[in-house]
Scaffold this motif. Structure first.
Motif, PDB file in Angstrom:
ATOM      1  N   THR A 131     103.811   0.275  34.413  1.00 11.42           N
ATOM      2  CA  THR A 131     104.499   0.709  35.289  1.00 11.42           C
ATOM      3  C   THR A 131     106.376   0.451  35.961  1.00 11.42           C
ATOM      4  N   TYR A 132     106.531   1.413  36.140  1.00  7.62           N
ATOM      5  CA  TYR A 132     107.645   0.756  36.497  1.00  7.62           C
ATOM      6  C   TYR A 132     108.666  -0.268  37.819  1.00  7.62           C
ATOM      7  N   ALA A 133     109.304  -1.255  37.559  1.00  8.18           N
ATOM      8  CA  ALA A 133     110.082  -2.238  38.694  1.00  8.18           C
ATOM      9  C   ALA A 133     110.662  -2.270  39.582  1.00  8.18           C
ATOM     10  N   PHE A 134     110.845  -0.168  39.940  1.00 10.98           N
ATOM     11  CA  PHE A 134     111.178   0.372  40.975  1.00 10.98           C
ATOM     12  C   PHE A 134     110.319   0.871  41.904  1.00 10.98           C
ATOM     13  N   CYS A 135     109.063   0.295  41.580  1.00  7.68           N
ATOM     14  CA  CYS A 135     107.435   0.933  42.217  1.00  7.68           C
ATOM     15  C   CYS A 135     107.725  -0.482  42.824  1.00  7.68           C
ATOM     16  N   ALA A 136     107.018  -1.192  41.754  1.00  3.49           N
ATOM     17  CA  ALA A 136     107.388  -3.167  42.260  1.00  3.49           C
ATOM     18  C   ALA A 136     107.489  -3.283  43.632  1.00  3.49           C
ATOM     19  N   MET A 137     108.661  -3.118  43.550  1.00  6.10           N
ATOM     20  CA  MET A 137     109.850  -3.584  44.132  1.00  6.10           C
ATOM     21  C   MET A 137     109.724  -2.741  45.529  1.00  6.10           C
ATOM     22  N   ILE A 138     109.068  -1.339  45.571  1.00  3.26           N
ATOM     23  CA  ILE A 138     109.403  -0.763  46.905  1.00  3.26           C
ATOM     24  C   ILE A 138     108.052  -0.868  47.409  1.00  3.26           C
ATOM     25  N   ILE A 139     107.217  -1.129  46.921  1.00  3.60           N
ATOM     26  CA  ILE A 139     105.479  -1.363  47.612  1.00  3.60           C
ATOM     27  C   ILE A 139     105.573  -3.049  48.202  1.00  3.60           C
ATOM     28  N   ILE A 140     106.275  -3.662  47.402  1.00  4.83           N
ATOM     29  CA  ILE A 140     106.310  -5.369  47.416  1.00  4.83           C
ATOM     30  C   ILE A 140     107.006  -5.867  48.432  1.00  4.83           C
ATOM     31  N   GLY A 141     108.433  -5.436  48.729  1.00 10.57           N
ATOM     32  CA  GLY A 141     109.427  -5.321  50.203  1.00 10.57           C
ATOM     33  C   GLY A 141     109.449  -4.546  50.651  1.00 10.57           C
ATOM     34  N   ARG A 142     108.768  -3.641  50.963  1.00 10.55           N
ATOM     35  CA  ARG A 142     108.046  -2.943  52.203  1.00 10.55           C
ATOM     36  C   ARG A 142     106.710  -3.812  51.939  1.00 10.55           C
TER      37      ARG A 142
END
Length: 187
Positions: free
Chosen positions: A92-103
């Motif tokens: 999967t893509y890092a930006f997806c993980a960053m958005i989910i974890i950031g949220r």
């Protein structure tokens, strides 16, 4: 600290986090499918105990402030670790993980702040958050399985489509919670 079955289930999820990591660092060089199945079973088991511990705590009247604290921490850590593992595996893509974890960090902080103000119920879990969690869990399960041809199904592709849905719902739910919280201060 209370000690009961719901708390034990929550602690089981906490213990599952390093086990999930260990599965991906164990020497499964020629057995990637075994590794992926073990990780998926562990993650699904953790997801089931997330539902079960809350259900049992309410049914048996064993809710506690410690359980209310530990439960979301265990959930968020398990999801964050799974997402980081999936990014490191290139699934999967890092930006997806960053958005989910950031949220998750943002909303946890918001809930803590609102609790200090005596307004925690204003940012209680909403239906949009439940849809976000469902899409996120389904995506992670498919991506942990990692098969690109399971009886003609590409779990990586389907998982990333669901991850995209989860990211959209993640941003939407974050905006919803922030709007609810800040509307409370306009009064």
């Amino acid at each position: 600290m209370p000690f009961n079955i719901p708390i034990l289930l929550t602690w089981g999820r906490v213990i599952a986090i390093p086990l999930l990591v260990a599965i991906y660092y164990a020497p499964f060089d020629n057995y990637a499918m075994v590794r992926d199945v073990l990780a998926t079973v562990l993650f699904v088991g953790a997801a089931v105990t997330d539902w079960l511990d809350g259900y049992l705590a309410r049914k048996w009247n064993q809710t506690s402030s410690f359980g209310a604290f530990l439960d979301p921490v265990a959930d968020k850590l398990m999801v964050a670790v799974a997402l980081i593992l999936l990014v490191s595996l290139g699934r999967t893509y890092a930006f997806c993980a960053m958005i989910i974890i950031g949220r998750e960090i943002t909303i946890s902080a918001l809930r803590e702040w609102m609790a200090q103000l005596g307004r925690r119920n204003n940012v209680a879990v909403a239906q949009i958050g439940k849809f976000k969690t469902a899409a996120q869990m389904a995506a992670i399960v498919l991506l942990l399985i990692g098969s690109e041809n399971f009886h003609g199904l590409n779990f990586i592709l389907i998982g990333n489509i669901l991850m995209g849905v989860a990211v959209i719902l993640t941003v939407w739910s974050m905006c919803y919670y922030l709007k609810v919280a800040f509307a409370d201060f306009k009064e």
